[in-house]
Scaffold this active site. Structure first.
Site, PDB file in Angstrom:
ATOM      1  N   LYS A   1     -16.161  47.954  20.819  1.00  0.00           N
ATOM      2  CA  LYS A   1     -16.512  46.779  20.008  1.00  0.00           C
ATOM      3  C   LYS A   1     -17.514  45.912  20.762  1.00  0.00           C
ATOM      4  O   LYS A   1     -18.547  45.509  20.226  1.00  0.00           O
ATOM      5  CB  LYS A   1     -15.237  45.974  19.723  1.00  0.00           C
TER       6      LYS A   1
ATOM      7  N   ASP B   1      -6.021  35.689  20.728  1.00  0.00           N
ATOM      8  CA  ASP B   1      -5.703  36.783  19.798  1.00  0.00           C
ATOM      9  C   ASP B   1      -4.445  36.305  19.063  1.00  0.00           C
ATOM     10  O   ASP B   1      -4.216  35.082  18.988  1.00  0.00           O
ATOM     11  CB  ASP B   1      -5.472  38.110  20.556  1.00  0.00           C
TER      12      ASP B   1
ATOM     13  N   LYS C   1      -8.011  43.468  27.737  1.00  0.00           N
ATOM     14  CA  LYS C   1      -7.078  42.776  26.839  1.00  0.00           C
ATOM     15  C   LYS C   1      -5.837  42.397  27.623  1.00  0.00           C
ATOM     16  O   LYS C   1      -5.520  43.046  28.629  1.00  0.00           O
ATOM     17  CB  LYS C   1      -6.680  43.712  25.695  1.00  0.00           C
TER      18      LYS C   1
ATOM     19  N   SER D   1     -17.802  34.659  21.441  1.00  0.00           N
ATOM     20  CA  SER D   1     -17.289  34.358  22.788  1.00  0.00           C
ATOM     21  C   SER D   1     -18.386  34.589  23.830  1.00  0.00           C
ATOM     22  O   SER D   1     -18.534  33.802  24.774  1.00  0.00           O
ATOM     23  CB  SER D   1     -16.103  35.264  23.121  1.00  0.00           C
TER      24      SER D   1
ATOM     25  N   GLN E   1     -11.613  47.466  22.468  1.00  0.00           N
ATOM     26  CA  GLN E   1     -12.499  46.359  22.856  1.00  0.00           C
ATOM     27  C   GLN E   1     -13.744  46.866  23.594  1.00  0.00           C
ATOM     28  O   GLN E   1     -14.824  46.290  23.475  1.00  0.00           O
ATOM     29  CB  GLN E   1     -11.714  45.375  23.748  1.00  0.00           C
TER      30      GLN E   1
END
Ligand code: NDP
Ligand code: 2IT
Length: 449
Positions: free
Chosen positions: A118, A170, A130, A381, A115
């Site tokens: 990303k 998720d 996460k 988001s 993440q």
């Protein structure tokens, strides 16, 4: 394994292995990034001096907590909750929550690690994190889901905040769960802090296109890869694994661009419909009624439900794995290549095994790694956070346009970075290096923290 790891990076990787025993998915994710970074440490010696790679592999904070709740029969149940706040160099920790029985620290750390890069690729101000739980939502009533979410948030809320850590969905966490989680956060803190969680309902601070964003974005990315080959989605036979949020909106956008999806799946097996998957039926079964994909054949008699075989045996030109990690193996990759597949876009996080990635790259298949391909979800988001901060809400058309621009930009950056660092058309290398450099530069600028 995509390439051989630089000898200066090997001891760093060995240290990660010994400091994090048994966390095989985390090891896999770190190895892939480190294998890309050889040319970066040559070009940027300061990253070595500041021990940026060692620091990036160590989460800033890891929270593990007990989640007690009561089922409908009155029995006490106990699950384990996690939040790994991995890196906040570029913004508040940002990343989803996964509720699945397979969840343990190694899964959350692999997801949190990916993440970081990303989120950097989106170009938006978000760090990486996460979380989740080994809670299994299958077969639970609405009330059980609500009680679990309330208990989970009762512990997690103290670590969150719109400027601190901002979760989202998720696997196993969709709009229903986000509603219960936000409600409990609001209740405990007595604050209507919309920007503390994303994926909210449209009537209480959610963003248009967030539901569709990961799937749409993944297809936009693959479309860019196809353009490089002078190809398009028109008339392409496609296979999309999974039948959850990412898979559904991947299928929707493939249909819009003129492709035909002939198969999708869940963890019990896959449905093959040579006339093209009936998306409205899948939405009704999965989003509304929360049923199994096998029920599809009750309504479409010509379709077949197949268990015990790989969905990747089906001949297709574009494959989009959109279920879970390591669902597409080296053998699957070989079959896809043999059957004429030209492009693979990872809607899921790390769905292709290292052997599979290697085979695709060697065969010249356009391969979009998850960090780049599925970044549209977290990017939208961040757009939701932007709308919440300005107490605004944008139209569907405008938000979709922003998403498409972001995905085009991620494609361009990853493509060009791969060229610059001597691995043309290798989007794995491009994504890892481009994401890493952005975070590393910010870390150097901020000093030893
Ligand atoms: P959902 O929970 O909506 O759907 C998950 C789908 O994958 C279901 O069809 C599920 O089948 C299947 N699946 C899950 N675990 C397994 C497993 N172990 N073996 C086989 N099939 C499995 O999740 P999402 O669609 O949101 O997530 C799918 C993937 O996309 C994940 O890798 C996630 O990390 C990634 N992702 C999600 C984003 C988002 O915005 N939601 C953003 C970026 C990436 P079953 O119901 O039988 O379990
Ligand atoms: O893997 C992911 O990027 C997500 N599950 C979405 C994260 C987010 O914060 O929207």
């Amino acid at each position: 394994m995509t390439t051989k790891m630089d000898e200066k990076l090997e001891p760093i990787f060995q240290e990660v292995l010994s400091r994090n025993p048994g966390e095989v998915e985390f090891h896999q994710a770190v190895r892939e990034v480190l294998e890309s970074l050889g040319p970066v440490i040559v070009k940027y010696p300061e990253f070595g001096q500041h021990k940026i790679i060692e620091r990036i592999c160590e989460p800033e904070r890891q929270i593990i907590f007990r989640v007690p709740w009561q089922d409908d029969k009155g029995n006490v149940q106990i699950n384990r909750g996690f939040r790994v706040e991995f890196n906040s160099a570029l913004g508040p920790y940002k990343g989803g929550l996964r509720f699945h029985e397979s969840v343990y620290l190694g899964i959350i750390k692999f997801l949190g690690f990916e993440q970081i890069f990303k989120n950097a690729l989106t170009g938006l101000p978000i760090g990486g994190g996460k979380g989740g739980s080994d809670f299994d939502p299958k077969g639970k009533s609405d009330n059980e889901i609500m009680r679990f979410c309330q208990s989970f948030m009762t512990e997690l809320y103290r670590h969150l905040g719109e400027y601190t850590d901002v979760p989202a969905g998720d696997i196993g966490v969709g709009s229903r769960e986000i509603g219960y989680l936000f409600g409990q956060y609001k209740r405990i803190t007595n604050r209507y802090e919309s920007g503390v969680i994303t994926g909210k309902g449209l009537n209480y601070g959610g963003s248009m296109v967030r539901t569709e964003a990961t799937g749409y974005g993944a297809v936009f990315f693959v479309d860019e890869m196809l353009k490089v080959r002078n190809e398009s989605f028109a008339e392409k036979i496609c296979v999309v694994s999974g039948s959850g949020n990412v898979a559904i909106y991947t299928i929707e956008m493939i249909n819009e661009l003129g492709g035909k999806v002939v198969a999708c799946s869940d963890s019990s097996g896959y449905v093959y419909d040579e006339k093209g998957i009936d998306l409205e039926l899948v939405k009704q079964l999965k989003e509304v009624e929360r049923r199994r994909i096998s029920d599809y054949t009750q309504y479409r008699n010509h379709a077949r439900f197949i268990t015990g075989k790989s969905i990747w045996d089906i001949p297709c030109q574009v494959a989009m794995p959109s279920a879970t990690q390591n669902e597409l193996t080296g053998k699957d990759a070989q079959n896809l290549i043999k059957n004429g597949c030209i492009a693979v876009g990872e809607g899921a996080n790390m769905p292709t095994t290292p052997e599979g990635v290697k085979k695709f790259l060697e065969a010249g298949v356009s391969f979009g790694p998850g960090k780049a391909t599925n970044a549209g979800g977290v990017a939208t988001s961040a757009l939701e956070m932007q709308q919440n901060a300005s107490r605004d809400s944008w139209t569907f058309a405008y938000t979709r346009e922003r998403l498409q621009d972001i995905m085009k930009n991620i494609h361009e950056v990853t493509y060009e970075t791969a060229e610059e660092f001597g691995s043309p058309r290798n989007y794995v290398v491009g994504a890892n290096i481009a994401g890493f450099i952005k975070v590393a530069n910010a870390m150097v600028a901020m000093g030893l923290i």
